[in-house]
Design an enzyme around this catalytic site. Structure first.
Site, PDB file in Angstrom:
ATOM      1  N   HIS A   1      -3.621 -14.814  38.269  1.00 57.00           N
ATOM      2  CA  HIS A   1      -3.983 -14.412  36.905  1.00 57.00           C
ATOM      3  C   HIS A   1      -5.423 -13.910  36.797  1.00 57.00           C
ATOM      4  O   HIS A   1      -5.781 -13.315  35.785  1.00 57.00           O
ATOM      5  CB  HIS A   1      -3.799 -15.591  35.950  1.00 57.00           C
TER       6      HIS A   1
ATOM      7  N   ASP B   1     -12.978 -10.123  34.270  1.00 54.48           N
ATOM      8  CA  ASP B   1     -11.806 -10.843  33.755  1.00 54.48           C
ATOM      9  C   ASP B   1     -10.540 -10.275  34.385  1.00 54.48           C
ATOM     10  O   ASP B   1     -10.430  -9.049  34.527  1.00 54.48           O
ATOM     11  CB  ASP B   1     -11.720 -10.675  32.226  1.00 54.48           C
TER      12      ASP B   1
HETATM   13  O1  F6P Z   1      -6.943 -17.654  33.335  1.00 49.06           O
HETATM   14  C1  F6P Z   1      -7.025 -18.607  34.301  1.00 49.06           C
HETATM   15  C2  F6P Z   1      -6.796 -20.011  33.785  1.00 49.06           C
HETATM   16  O2  F6P Z   1      -6.920 -20.946  34.793  1.00 49.06           O
HETATM   17  C3  F6P Z   1      -5.432 -20.181  33.180  1.00 49.06           C
HETATM   18  O3  F6P Z   1      -4.465 -20.448  34.137  1.00 49.06           O
HETATM   19  C4  F6P Z   1      -5.697 -21.287  32.225  1.00 49.06           C
HETATM   20  O4  F6P Z   1      -4.791 -21.296  31.178  1.00 49.06           O
HETATM   21  C5  F6P Z   1      -7.085 -20.975  31.718  1.00 49.06           C
HETATM   22  O5  F6P Z   1      -7.727 -20.332  32.782  1.00 49.06           O
HETATM   23  C6  F6P Z   1      -7.808 -22.222  31.211  1.00 49.06           C
HETATM   24  O6  F6P Z   1      -8.332 -22.979  32.247  1.00 49.06           O
HETATM   25  P1  F6P Z   1      -8.117 -24.537  32.436  1.00 49.06           P
HETATM   26  O7  F6P Z   1      -6.674 -24.764  32.767  1.00 49.06           O
HETATM   27  O8  F6P Z   1      -9.038 -24.890  33.558  1.00 49.06           O
HETATM   28  O9  F6P Z   1      -8.495 -25.176  31.141  1.00 49.06           O
END
Ligand code: F6P
Length: 474
Positions: A157, A365
């Site tokens: 992602h 990003d």
């Molecule tokens: O975009 C990457 C990501 O790790 C997503 O998978 C996740 O929803 C978001 O960032 C938030 O991060 P975390 O799970 O560390 O709160």
């Protein structure tokens, strides 16, 4: 149809009592899981003194959820440590912020191994497995070592950097070798696909066969860009419904006749929040007639607060904010409003609709779904203007936005000036094609495209060579 097993660090279980609506990705994955009578496996989000080696199973409709707790050491080393202090900054080109530790890396591999062991007990031979994101890169390799021969796909992602950047991270070549155990790797953009391919070829000697196929020994892997989309109808509907929400009414009243500039991000250094505040400051200095006539609202829910670089960012944002508001504010007008609260997505949508400008300027990003949500929330008869960083994956699809270099404060300041002065016809001319793209390439399109590709057979080397050497049709 084969059963689908989704694996991700966080698992989103539908909760009818939840105050905030599930994100678009959770909605899409739930849809695909329902249609494949699937299983969603991952971390429960909980820390336990003695975590079980077996997941807790929850059934909701036709979907099963399998949840693993982590020990506090595992959470620290796997999630906060290697994933978020080493991989995250490196993948976002911030090698100066990357903190590698052998103990964290060992913890990352240990959690991937224990997830693989727990998952292997649940997987049937004809299941298709779809793994998500950088927390779980070695998972396929661990599953293969346990003898699983299922089709396994991975979606990344976040950005995939060039070999010169990723190569600075100790252990990165082992991760690249582990990637080769996936049948298909999806990334957000063609640039990420190209970077990943160059990493595999230059760093571990993989052979590029076609633009979307690499081989290493007897392993073959396809790499393709699948830009993740959003739930267009769901987000639009929520934004319209929340127009009468108390918070939105209050914001409308407080604005009076001022123009609103909106930004929404997790409080993360990749999002360029202090840089954006300084660009807004530059806009006010260069355009003094705009003072008192415009308000910038930055919503930035706290994230990964136990990681030191995030605590440092929080201090930096508070200092920048205080300085700018102190220097430029006037009685009755605060230039920047800032909150770390997490608002319901529908309320954010309604605020986007109220705003004249969406300021989405991450330093780097993978995609940036906020940019897409901003476009989707607009009133077709009077849309706001999106200012978008050229370093967000979304810029590859939303070329009608005002595209900026987020580090160039004068360029961003000029874009704010242009956006505020843009005619209605120009705003509509830019908004329409972006909206059409987002409707076509929504989150269900994304999930279907990935699944179609994952379940498609990759030709075996002998079969492929025969085809490549076959005489061209007369
Ligand atoms: O975009 C990457 C990501 O790790 C997503 O998978 C996740 O929803 C978001 O960032 C938030 O991060 P975390 O799970 O560390 O709160």
């Amino acid at each position: 149809m084969p059963r689908l097993v989704v694996v991700s660090n966080r698992v989103s279980i539908p909760d009818p009592a939840a105050k905030t609506a599930a994100g678009g990705l959770a909605v899409a994955l739930k849809d695909v899981l329902e249609s494949h009578r699937g299983l969603w496996f991952g971390w429960s989000g909980k820390v336990a003194a003695q975590p079980s080696l077996h997941p807790t199973i929850i059934e909701k409709g036709s979907v099963q959820y399998a949840l693993m707790d982590l020990s506090s050491q595992d959470r620290q080393e796997y999630y906060s440590g290697f994933a978020n202090r080493a991989l995250w900054p490196t993948m976002h080109y911030r090698i100066g912020l990357s903190e590698f530790s052998r103990a964290d890396y060992a913890g990352y591999l240990r959690v991937n191994r224990s997830f693989a062991r727990a998952l292997a007990g649940l997987v049937r031979p004809d299941d298709v497995i779809w793994v998500h994101d950088y927390h779980l890169i070695p998972l396929a390799s661990e599953l293969r070592q346990l003898g699983l021969q299922n089709r396994i796909g991975y979606f990344h992602h976040i950005p995939w950097p060039s070999p010169e950047v990723l190569g600075t991270l100790p252990g990165s070549n082992d991760l690249l070798r582990a990637m080769m155990d996936y049948d298909l790797v999806g990334v957000q953009t063609d640039r990420d696909a190209d970077n990943l391919r160059r990493n595999l070829v230059q760093e571990i000697g993989a052979t590029p066969r076609r633009s979307d196929l690499v081989e290493l020994g007897d392993k073959r892997m396809r790499i393709k860009g699948f830009p993740v989309g959003i739930d267009v109808e769901g987000f639009q509907g929520g934004a319209l419904r929340a127009g009468s929400h108390r918070l939105v009414r209050q914001a409308r009243e407080a604005l009076d006749s001022r123009s609103l500039i909106m930004a929404v991000d997790r409080l993360d250094y990749s999002k360029g929040i202090p840089e954006r505040m300084e660009a807004f400051e530059r806009f006010l200095i260069n355009n003094p007639e705009q003072r008192g006539r415009v308000t910038f609202l930055q919503v930035a829910p706290t994230s990964r607060a136990d990681v030191p670089e995030y605590a440092q960012l929080s201090r930096q944002v508070n200092e920048t904010l205080g300085r700018i508001n102190g220097d430029l504010g006037e009685p009755g007008w605060v230039p920047i409003h800032y909150t770390t609260s997490a608002y319901p997505r529908s309320v954010l949508g309604a605020l986007f609709r109220l705003s004249r400008v969406g300021l989405v300027t991450p330093l780097r990003d993978g995609m940036n779904l906020v940019a897409k949500e901003y476009v989707v929330a607009q009133d077709p008869a009077d849309p706001g203007v999106l200012i978008l960083s050229k370093f967000a994956g979304a810029a590859q699809q939303l070329g009608e936005a005002l595209i900026v270099n987020p580090s160039d404060k004068v360029e961003v300041a000029d874009a704010i000036r242009d956006a505020l002065g843009m005619s209605l016809s120009e705003r509509i001319r830019r908004w329409r094609p972006m909206m059409a793209t987002l409707k076509t390439c929504d989150v269900r399109w994304w999930a279907d495209a990935f699944m179609r590709e994952l379940t498609r057979r990759t030709p075996a080397p002998a079969e492929r060579e025969a085809r490549e050497h076959a005489a061209p049709p007369a």
